[in-house]
Motif scaffolding. Sequence first.
Motif, PDB file in Angstrom:
ATOM      1  N   MET A   1       0.476   9.522  -5.084  1.00 50.32           N
ATOM      2  CA  MET A   1       0.846  10.862  -4.644  1.00 50.32           C
ATOM      3  C   MET A   1       1.437  11.676  -5.799  1.00 50.32           C
ATOM      4  O   MET A   1       1.235  12.891  -5.897  1.00 50.32           O
TER       5      MET A   1
ATOM      6  N   GLN B   1       0.819  -1.209   0.000  1.00 54.22           N
ATOM      7  CA  GLN B   1       0.000   0.000   0.000  1.00 54.22           C
ATOM      8  C   GLN B   1       0.857   1.265   0.000  1.00 54.22           C
ATOM      9  O   GLN B   1       0.505   2.258  -0.650  1.00 54.22           O
TER      10      GLN B   1
ATOM     11  N   ARG C   1       0.633   4.173  -2.688  1.00 56.78           N
ATOM     12  CA  ARG C   1       0.345   5.541  -2.261  1.00 56.78           C
ATOM     13  C   ARG C   1       1.425   6.513  -2.733  1.00 56.78           C
ATOM     14  O   ARG C   1       1.134   7.664  -3.085  1.00 56.78           O
TER      15      ARG C   1
END
Length: 443
Positions: free
Chosen positions: A69, A61, A65
């Motif tokens: 981002m 994860q 992410r």
Amino acid sequence: MAEAAAIDDAGRDEARARRLRWRMLIGFLAGLVIGLAVHYGAPGAAWVDTVTTYVTGPLGQIFLRLLFMLVIPLLVSALIVGVAEMGEMRALKSVGLRTLVYTIAVSTISVVISLAVVNLLQPGAGVDPALARSLMAEGAAGAQAIAERAGESKSGMDAVVAIVPDNIFAAMGANDVLAVMFFALFFGIGLMLVNTPRTETLKTAIEGVFEVVMKLIGLVIQLAPIAVFCFMFNLAAQFGWDLIIRLSAFVGVVLLALALQMFIVFPILLKMLAGKSPVLFFRQTQEAFVMAFATASSNATLPTALRVAHDQLRLPDKVARFVLTIGATANQNGTAMFEGVTVIFLAQFFGIDLTLQQQIVVMLVCILGGIGTAGVPAGSLPVIALILASVGVPPEGIGLILGVDRFLDMCRTTLNVIGDLVAATVVSAGVKEGSATGAAPPT
């Protein structure tokens, strides 16, 4: 001297990319093998849940992410610069029109193939009722959450209006990719039309943002082998092959439809429209294959696709940036095919005989769904819930296929990403080589 240095740099970049591909492949195979060994060697062991919850799950994860981002600034800068580099409206109109026609035509082909296969093989007619009840009970909570998300989604004219953002920062915060893309396209057109020293400075600054983001993504991608290992370990350790075997008819039909598009339609398009060897193309896009399959996200794979388009396929930067950033959301053949197969499969399972007119409606919605579906894991499930409700099939039927969705999501994302690269190759074939070069993104 400078030319020799450039050749040396290109050689080092190629060697680095080759090592990364091998490490990703090793991570993929190691995660799969170790995960299967754990699933069958220690079934139900408490430590497996501990490892997936506190180690491999968070690592995967965090990797996703980090990519998410950076995806919005990458998408905005790449699309703005890609449009601005067209130089004039005529060039933008040419590339944009080619991309639009290609996307609609190929999406239509993909959905027709999927509906033909699922109607011919009838996978929903042979599901064991007892097994189906247990699978739907297991997925009841997830199916209800998806149906609620579908109810919250905008549809019809509201969805069209929502493409134009009233607040671009709110759209970015909500990860509304279509609205962000509209803003980037609009801003890029403005940058192309206003040719002053200050706008040239602004364009240079946005190119700088693109280069910085690509450099940061290059650093994040070095973690890909670990993340790929984690994704595959989690999938194999938790599910093994059992669930896939139990729904083998449905899984088999989805994979058959995806394979027809990948290995028959795409090679024909490459050969006829781009004069490109399909074998060479698939060899050059290996890195994108692995990343798409592991992350199950077109958006997360966008940086890799951009690098593959530049370093391996040698496509014009301005065309590749435009087509791939648009394609990450708007050219999702695999998603459209999966939606079509799933809707007809569940209609067959519930004994609902859809008329030809209803299936045409399903086809049209799937084509539009493939254009507007979020390029993130499981992004197509709310769209499927909407389609099911519109043709009278109980949306809670999604619970039947939730267990195998992650694996099929990985497969259809691979088709989506490779389809974007095929689109970029085909559209680039119509652009004159002399006007095609752009600055290489850093690796």
